[in-house]
Design a protein around this motif. Structure first.
Motif, mmCIF file in Angstrom:
data_model
loop_
_atom_site.group_PDB
_atom_site.id
_atom_site.type_symbol
_atom_site.label_atom_id
_atom_site.label_comp_id
_atom_site.label_asym_id
_atom_site.label_seq_id
_atom_site.Cartn_x
_atom_site.Cartn_y
_atom_site.Cartn_z
ATOM 1 N N GLY A 240 1.789 2.874 -0.862
ATOM 2 C CA GLY A 240 2.553 2.125 0.130
ATOM 3 C C GLY A 240 2.197 0.659 0.234
ATOM 4 N N PHE A 241 1.165 0.228 -0.488
ATOM 5 C CA PHE A 241 0.761 -1.191 -0.404
ATOM 6 C C PHE A 241 1.267 -2.017 -1.585
ATOM 7 C CE2 PHE A 241 -2.584 0.815 2.222
ATOM 8 C CZ PHE A 241 -2.424 0.053 3.378
ATOM 9 N N GLU A 242 1.943 -1.365 -2.554
ATOM 10 C CA GLU A 242 2.358 -2.062 -3.773
ATOM 11 C C GLU A 242 3.266 -3.257 -3.492
ATOM 12 O OE1 GLU A 242 2.774 1.170 -3.266
ATOM 13 O OE2 GLU A 242 1.324 2.115 -4.626
ATOM 14 N N GLU A 243 4.108 -3.150 -2.456
ATOM 15 C CA GLU A 243 5.089 -4.197 -2.167
ATOM 16 C C GLU A 243 4.575 -5.264 -1.200
ATOM 17 O OE1 GLU A 243 8.012 -4.292 -3.800
ATOM 18 O OE2 GLU A 243 7.171 -2.569 -4.875
ATOM 19 N N CYS B 56 -10.367 -1.769 -3.404
ATOM 20 C CA CYS B 56 -10.454 -0.322 -3.680
ATOM 21 C C CYS B 56 -9.595 0.470 -2.701
ATOM 22 C CB CYS B 56 -11.905 0.152 -3.610
ATOM 23 S SG CYS B 56 -12.910 -0.424 -4.973
ATOM 24 N N TYR B 57 -9.633 0.079 -1.436
ATOM 25 C CA TYR B 57 -8.850 0.767 -0.412
ATOM 26 C C TYR B 57 -7.356 0.689 -0.746
ATOM 27 C CZ TYR B 57 -6.888 1.885 4.169
ATOM 28 O OH TYR B 57 -6.166 2.451 5.194
ATOM 29 N N LEU B 58 -6.898 -0.522 -1.144
ATOM 30 C CA LEU B 58 -5.478 -0.705 -1.453
ATOM 31 C C LEU B 58 -5.034 0.109 -2.661
ATOM 32 C CD1 LEU B 58 -4.914 -4.549 -0.959
ATOM 33 C CD2 LEU B 58 -4.329 -2.695 0.594
ATOM 34 N N THR B 59 -5.895 0.167 -3.691
ATOM 35 C CA THR B 59 -5.509 0.865 -4.924
ATOM 36 C C THR B 59 -5.530 2.382 -4.756
ATOM 37 O OG1 THR B 59 -7.788 0.660 -5.714
ATOM 38 C CG2 THR B 59 -6.215 -0.987 -6.484
ATOM 39 N N ARG B 60 -6.316 2.892 -3.807
ATOM 40 C CA ARG B 60 -6.415 4.335 -3.617
ATOM 41 C C ARG B 60 -5.349 4.897 -2.678
ATOM 42 N NH1 ARG B 60 -12.981 5.048 -3.091
ATOM 43 N NH2 ARG B 60 -13.431 4.536 -5.258
#
Length: 198
Positions: A19-22, A12-16
């Motif tokens: 900048g973490f997509e890569e 959840c933290y990553l999807t919200r």
């Protein structure tokens, strides 16, 4: 389950946040975590959404399916051993969802029903196997013929060395019977076939 809960929170933290997509390493960890926790459907959805994949991504998903093709089969065997057809049926349903083409799973299910004397259910499994033409591959052994190794299938009567092989098996069966390792009923078929072929 605690790790799964932490993993969901991290997901959840990553999807919200942007900048973490890569960061492929993070997404690979999530795929691996879901797959190992038995959430293979979630792992597959996440896998499908990923724009980048590498060998680790694919390996994590494949390993997850392998853990599942084994966990459900183990649960089915446990249901058979303990004559708990309710758990066995639940595991069988999951197994056939994952691998409907695996003949070994149908045989496990059929054996479970036979042991529990659930003849109606056994008949249904056999009907499904017949309708879908599910057949278990015959057992195969490699026999040293002196000039090399030849495959020999269960009930094979077409091999060039069939006569020699069945006579050899008949002799081995007689020796095992003489030493008390085999009953008369077990040894009769190969001996009779050997005599018939001669």
């Amino acid at each position: 389950m605690a790790n799964l809960q932490h993993g969901k929170e991290f997901h959840c933290y990553l999807t919200r946040r942007e900048g973490f997509e890569e960061h492929l390493l993070l997404w690979n960890l999530l795929v691996d975590m879901y797959a190992r926790s038995g959430k293979i459907v979630v792992a597959r959805k996440l896998f499908n959404l990923m724009s980048k994949k590498d060998a680790v991504t694919y390996t994590s998903l494949i390993a997850g399916y392998g853990i599942q093709a084994e966990m459900w089969a183990t649960l089915l065997r446990a249901g058979k051993i303990h004559r708990n057809t309710e758990i066995g049926e639940w595991a069988a349903e999951k197994l056939l969802e994952l691998r409907p083409d695996n003949p070994g799973y149908y045989l496990l299910i059929a054996n479970m029903y036979a042991d529990a004397r659930r003849w109606n259910k056994l008949a249904k499994v056999r009907t499904v196997m017949r309708d879908f033409r599910v057949r278990k591959s015959p057992g195969c052994a490699w026999v040293d013929t002196g000039s090399g190794f030849s495959p020999f299938l269960v009930s094979d009567t077409f091999s060039g060395q069939t006569n020699d092989i069945y006579c050899l098996l008949g002799g081995l069966n007689r020796q095992m019977k003489d030493t008390g390792h085999l009953t008369t009923e077990d040894s009769s078929s190969e001996e009779e076939l050997c005599e018939g072929l001669l």
